[in-house]
Design a protein around this motif. Structure first.
Motif, PDB file in Angstrom:
ATOM      1  N   ASN A  46      34.104 113.237  30.220  1.00 52.00           N
ATOM      2  CA  ASN A  46      35.206 112.346  29.876  1.00 52.00           C
ATOM      3  C   ASN A  46      35.395 111.270  30.938  1.00 52.00           C
ATOM      4  O   ASN A  46      35.995 110.229  30.657  1.00 52.00           O
ATOM      5  N   ALA A  47      34.871 111.490  32.147  1.00 53.57           N
ATOM      6  CA  ALA A  47      34.950 110.492  33.210  1.00 53.57           C
ATOM      7  C   ALA A  47      34.179 109.222  32.850  1.00 53.57           C
ATOM      8  O   ALA A  47      34.402 108.161  33.428  1.00 53.57           O
ATOM      9  N   LEU A  48      33.278 109.315  31.863  1.00 48.92           N
ATOM     10  CA  LEU A  48      32.491 108.159  31.435  1.00 48.92           C
ATOM     11  C   LEU A  48      33.183 107.340  30.348  1.00 48.92           C
ATOM     12  O   LEU A  48      32.699 106.275  29.977  1.00 48.92           O
ATOM     13  N   ALA A  49      34.304 107.819  29.825  1.00 45.55           N
ATOM     14  CA  ALA A  49      34.986 107.144  28.706  1.00 45.55           C
ATOM     15  C   ALA A  49      35.339 105.695  29.046  1.00 45.55           C
ATOM     16  O   ALA A  49      35.130 104.799  28.238  1.00 45.55           O
ATOM     17  N   GLY A  50      35.878 105.460  30.223  1.00 45.18           N
ATOM     18  CA  GLY A  50      36.269 104.098  30.607  1.00 45.18           C
ATOM     19  C   GLY A  50      35.093 103.147  30.688  1.00 45.18           C
ATOM     20  O   GLY A  50      35.056 102.130  29.978  1.00 45.18           O
ATOM     21  N   PRO A  51      34.089 103.451  31.536  1.00 47.74           N
ATOM     22  CA  PRO A  51      32.962 102.532  31.640  1.00 47.74           C
ATOM     23  C   PRO A  51      32.212 102.331  30.324  1.00 47.74           C
ATOM     24  O   PRO A  51      31.825 101.213  29.997  1.00 47.74           O
ATOM     25  N   LEU A  52      32.025 103.384  29.539  1.00 51.31           N
ATOM     26  CA  LEU A  52      31.262 103.253  28.299  1.00 51.31           C
ATOM     27  C   LEU A  52      32.045 102.566  27.192  1.00 51.31           C
ATOM     28  O   LEU A  52      31.462 102.019  26.258  1.00 51.31           O
ATOM     29  N   SER A  53      33.378 102.550  27.291  1.00 46.21           N
ATOM     30  CA  SER A  53      34.173 101.860  26.265  1.00 46.21           C
ATOM     31  C   SER A  53      33.955 100.350  26.325  1.00 46.21           C
ATOM     32  O   SER A  53      34.240  99.648  25.352  1.00 46.21           O
ATOM     33  N   ALA A  54      33.435  99.853  27.438  1.00 46.07           N
ATOM     34  CA  ALA A  54      33.117  98.428  27.535  1.00 46.07           C
ATOM     35  C   ALA A  54      31.904  98.068  26.688  1.00 46.07           C
ATOM     36  O   ALA A  54      31.704  96.906  26.350  1.00 46.07           O
ATOM     37  N   VAL A  55      31.097  99.063  26.318  1.00 43.15           N
ATOM     38  CA  VAL A  55      29.874  98.825  25.566  1.00 43.15           C
ATOM     39  C   VAL A  55      29.969  99.350  24.134  1.00 43.15           C
ATOM     40  O   VAL A  55      29.520  98.708  23.205  1.00 43.15           O
ATOM     41  N   PHE A  56      30.578 100.529  23.963  1.00 44.16           N
ATOM     42  CA  PHE A  56      30.631 101.182  22.663  1.00 44.16           C
ATOM     43  C   PHE A  56      32.044 101.109  22.095  1.00 44.16           C
ATOM     44  O   PHE A  56      33.001 101.454  22.775  1.00 44.16           O
TER      45      PHE A  56
END
Length: 91
Positions: free
Chosen positions: A10-20
């Motif tokens: 879930n720590a990746l939710a922020g950075p990956l929301s910029a792409v997906f």
């Protein structure tokens, strides 16, 4: 020597929301190393500030590297693997 601590995927939710556009933490990944299927949220994420390494929760192979440099986001899927995401929100 103590094992390094990690966060869940879930720590990746922020950075990956910029792409997906969809919630990528619900995507399922099949590990090419051990065959384990797990959501991105289940990955073990080792965060080093501007970069993070996500590893398979079973065999600890690298699943994904995420790095930010200014306005650029780098995604490295390393040894391969694939993300499967249901667009209807079902798991």
């Amino acid at each position: 020597m103590a094992a390094p601590s990690f966060h869940d995927g879930n720590a990746l939710a922020g950075p990956l929301s910029a792409v997906f556009a969809a919630d990528i933490t619900m995507a399922v990944r099949r590990c090419p190393g051990c065959g384990t299927e797990a959501t991105v949220a289940a990955l073990h994420v080792y965060d080093a500030g501007l970069a993070a390494v996500a590893r398979c929760p079973h065999c600890h192979d690298v699943a994904l590297r995420v790095a930010r440099h200014g306005q650029t986001l780098w995604l490295d899927f390393g040894s391969g693997g694939a993300l499967r995401f249901r667009l209807d929100g079902e798991s």
